[in-house]
Enzyme design. Sequence first.
Site, mmCIF file in Angstrom:
data_model
loop_
_atom_site.group_PDB
_atom_site.id
_atom_site.type_symbol
_atom_site.label_atom_id
_atom_site.label_comp_id
_atom_site.label_asym_id
_atom_site.label_seq_id
_atom_site.Cartn_x
_atom_site.Cartn_y
_atom_site.Cartn_z
ATOM 1 N N LYS A 1 0.896 -1.186 0.000
ATOM 2 C CA LYS A 1 0.000 0.000 0.000
ATOM 3 C C LYS A 1 0.915 1.211 0.000
ATOM 4 C CE LYS A 1 -1.772 2.890 2.377
ATOM 5 N NZ LYS A 1 -1.402 4.321 2.238
ATOM 6 N N GLU B 1 8.598 -0.441 11.848
ATOM 7 C CA GLU B 1 9.666 0.566 11.664
ATOM 8 C C GLU B 1 9.039 1.924 11.914
ATOM 9 O OE1 GLU B 1 12.823 0.363 11.036
ATOM 10 O OE2 GLU B 1 13.126 -1.700 10.402
ATOM 11 N N CYS C 1 13.272 9.412 9.458
ATOM 12 C CA CYS C 1 12.960 8.763 10.740
ATOM 13 C C CYS C 1 14.152 8.838 11.690
ATOM 14 C CB CYS C 1 12.563 7.320 10.500
ATOM 15 S SG CYS C 1 13.763 6.396 9.552
ATOM 16 N N GLU D 1 8.664 13.570 17.888
ATOM 17 C CA GLU D 1 9.198 13.703 16.533
ATOM 18 C C GLU D 1 8.531 14.893 15.831
ATOM 19 O OE1 GLU D 1 8.075 10.591 13.715
ATOM 20 O OE2 GLU D 1 10.176 10.435 13.143
HETATM 21 P P1 NAD Z 1 1.892 7.536 8.885
HETATM 22 O O1 NAD Z 1 1.955 6.675 10.085
HETATM 23 O O2 NAD Z 1 0.950 8.670 8.863
HETATM 24 O O3 NAD Z 1 1.560 6.671 7.592
HETATM 25 C C1 NAD Z 1 2.364 5.585 7.189
HETATM 26 C C2 NAD Z 1 1.572 4.711 6.258
HETATM 27 O O4 NAD Z 1 0.518 4.112 7.004
HETATM 28 C C3 NAD Z 1 0.909 5.463 5.103
HETATM 29 O O5 NAD Z 1 0.994 4.684 3.936
HETATM 30 C C4 NAD Z 1 -0.543 5.569 5.563
HETATM 31 O O6 NAD Z 1 -1.454 5.694 4.505
HETATM 32 C C5 NAD Z 1 -0.699 4.247 6.290
HETATM 33 N N1 NAD Z 1 -1.816 4.158 7.246
HETATM 34 C C6 NAD Z 1 -2.415 5.157 7.937
HETATM 35 N N2 NAD Z 1 -3.404 4.649 8.706
HETATM 36 C C7 NAD Z 1 -3.427 3.321 8.500
HETATM 37 C C8 NAD Z 1 -4.220 2.249 9.004
HETATM 38 N N3 NAD Z 1 -5.207 2.463 9.877
HETATM 39 N N4 NAD Z 1 -3.948 1.003 8.580
HETATM 40 C C9 NAD Z 1 -2.955 0.760 7.707
HETATM 41 N N5 NAD Z 1 -2.173 1.734 7.182
HETATM 42 C C10 NAD Z 1 -2.418 2.994 7.576
HETATM 43 O O7 NAD Z 1 3.394 8.029 8.627
HETATM 44 P P2 NAD Z 1 3.897 9.025 7.523
HETATM 45 O O8 NAD Z 1 3.520 10.412 7.937
HETATM 46 O O9 NAD Z 1 3.518 8.539 6.184
HETATM 47 O O10 NAD Z 1 5.500 8.821 7.634
HETATM 48 C C11 NAD Z 1 6.258 9.467 8.568
HETATM 49 C C12 NAD Z 1 6.543 8.547 9.730
HETATM 50 O O11 NAD Z 1 7.199 7.369 9.274
HETATM 51 C C13 NAD Z 1 7.509 9.188 10.719
HETATM 52 O O12 NAD Z 1 7.078 8.929 12.027
HETATM 53 C C14 NAD Z 1 8.822 8.480 10.428
HETATM 54 O O13 NAD Z 1 9.721 8.477 11.505
HETATM 55 C C15 NAD Z 1 8.356 7.106 10.075
HETATM 56 N N6 NAD Z 1 9.373 6.383 9.297
HETATM 57 C C16 NAD Z 1 10.049 5.342 9.881
HETATM 58 C C17 NAD Z 1 11.060 4.679 9.169
HETATM 59 C C18 NAD Z 1 11.847 3.551 9.786
HETATM 60 O O14 NAD Z 1 12.509 2.823 9.030
HETATM 61 N N7 NAD Z 1 11.828 3.385 11.090
HETATM 62 C C19 NAD Z 1 11.351 5.065 7.856
HETATM 63 C C20 NAD Z 1 10.637 6.117 7.296
HETATM 64 C C21 NAD Z 1 9.644 6.773 8.020
#
Ligand code: NAD
Length: 497
Positions: free
Chosen positions: A177, A252, A286, A383
């Site tokens: 997704k 992650e 992240c 964050e």
């Molecule tokens: P987010 O949590 O808002 O969304 C991440 C993904 O989850 C998106 O594709 C979103 O559409 C999906 N999502 C949202 N609600 C959902 C649900 N109920 N069920 C399933 N999927 C759902 O995060 P974001 O704003 O897209 O990304 C930023 C975050 O990601 C930051 O906190 C960052 O630190 C983290 N991040 C972590 C890593 C790592 O490797 N640890 C890498 C990159 C980003």
Amino acid sequence: MTDGAVLKSFIDGQWMDSSSGGRIEVDDPSTGEVIALVAEADVSDIDLAVTAAQRVFRERTLVDMHPYDRGRLLFRIADALELRADQIATTVCMDTGKAIDVAREEVGTAVRYVRYYAGLADKLEGRSIPRGANIVDYTVRSPFGVSAQIVPWNFPLELTARSLACAIATGNSVVVKSPDLAPLSGIEVARACEAAGLPAGAVNILTGYGHKAGQALIEHPDVRHIVFTGSMATGRTVLKTAAERIIPCIMELGGKSAGIVYADADIDCVIDAVRSGSFLNAGQNCNAFSRLLVDKRIADEVLERVKSCVQGLSVGPGRDNCDITPLISKRQQDGVEHACHTAVSQGARLVTGGSALRDRSGYFMAGTLFSDVEPSSHLFQTETFGPVLAVTTFDDPLMAVELANGTEQGLAAGVFTKDLDLALWTAERHWAGQVYVNGWFVGGVETPFGGVKQSGYGREKGQEALDGYVQTRNVGIKIAQPASNWAEGGKVRRDRA
Ligand code: NAD
């Protein structure tokens, strides 16, 4: 600008429009202009994708394939990505807003992930367990089945590539997704899978909203494995759903990573680390260097140097390779600015920046530096995911480590010193999944990455990642000694070793 064509989902080897006719407008964060229209996957599209992936698993298409051949499929995906590297980098730059050089690096890293796991596909082995003459016992490392992979928008190409490559190398089938805010990378990976001739249904890539398509995916009864990369808040929601069906997850999540600057540190090296660690991709990383902890004795000098570094960074579009590129969306821009206002209201001293740049189109934010940031404050604990660095001072190494570890996150951490003993002492005590010494982003494709505490669990990158994509099964076989033909007087003649 978009020509009105709709970019479709890749399901069961076909490009399919959304069954509901839903569309997602993709904008360029540098301008706010719509650059593409993507089919919005709904619940029935997710069902088609998972059903196709489950068929591939049930028919053992990838499972029974020689692992070397699974590796060859991945090598072909990497080749297909590399062949279009320039176009893909331009797309990534417009889709995410990041600098074109950073986008090029992301394409290169994605290619490397896929090749890395391609090469490991035929090296994942079980073991044989000695249990005496009458039992043969061995383990096999089997895939889970359909792996649901939820990707965020900050590095969508390399994050899609790395999880998908691990899954295919180990014989899982995949439904990705893609993030609604930056879906074009997923489409590029799907094109590469198509060009590589992957069996239909082995990899399916759709774009949709998290609460709808994402939630439908993780709730689907045929999903057996979840890789979630995103925020801690969404991670909790995902885990609640996964708990209902006892689905193993790789989580992650976000970070609030601290770098400790001791009094003997090479300040040039600290400034280099700030430039990339805190401000690359507008701080939307992240493992961003988001808290700088500095020895009181050198705090004024370091703050002055960091201030002139931040004020010297260019702010502008990714296509011009500016140092601070736009945030992904207006919502993110508002959120980061709000976090700056909260920091001021909680007593932090604003050294430079602190506001969104609303005199231009796009979602820009000034490079921002705060000092005197209290450990209990929102800015220290939460964050920000923007170009914002928080500085706090310490008296001695024990206090430095206590401050560094004083948050719920534990993704990355850093230490700056010329004293090797002190560096190793600190690296051991930094409670984070990855520690950098005298630099930032010192990890690579080959080094395991992931969180401790609420930054998540499971590992991506490196050989350790593969462990999260397989489950160990054990086979015990009772055997009898073939005594009859060789026996002398009813006894088996013993070999002389
Ligand atoms: P987010 O949590 O808002 O969304 C991440 C993904 O989850 C998106 O594709 C979103 O559409 C999906 N999502 C949202 N609600 C959902 C649900 N109920 N069920 C399933 N999927 C759902 O995060 P974001 O704003 O897209 O990304 C930023 C975050 O990601 C930051 O906190 C960052 O630190 C983290 N991040 C972590 C890593 C790592 O490797 N640890 C890498 C990159 C980003």
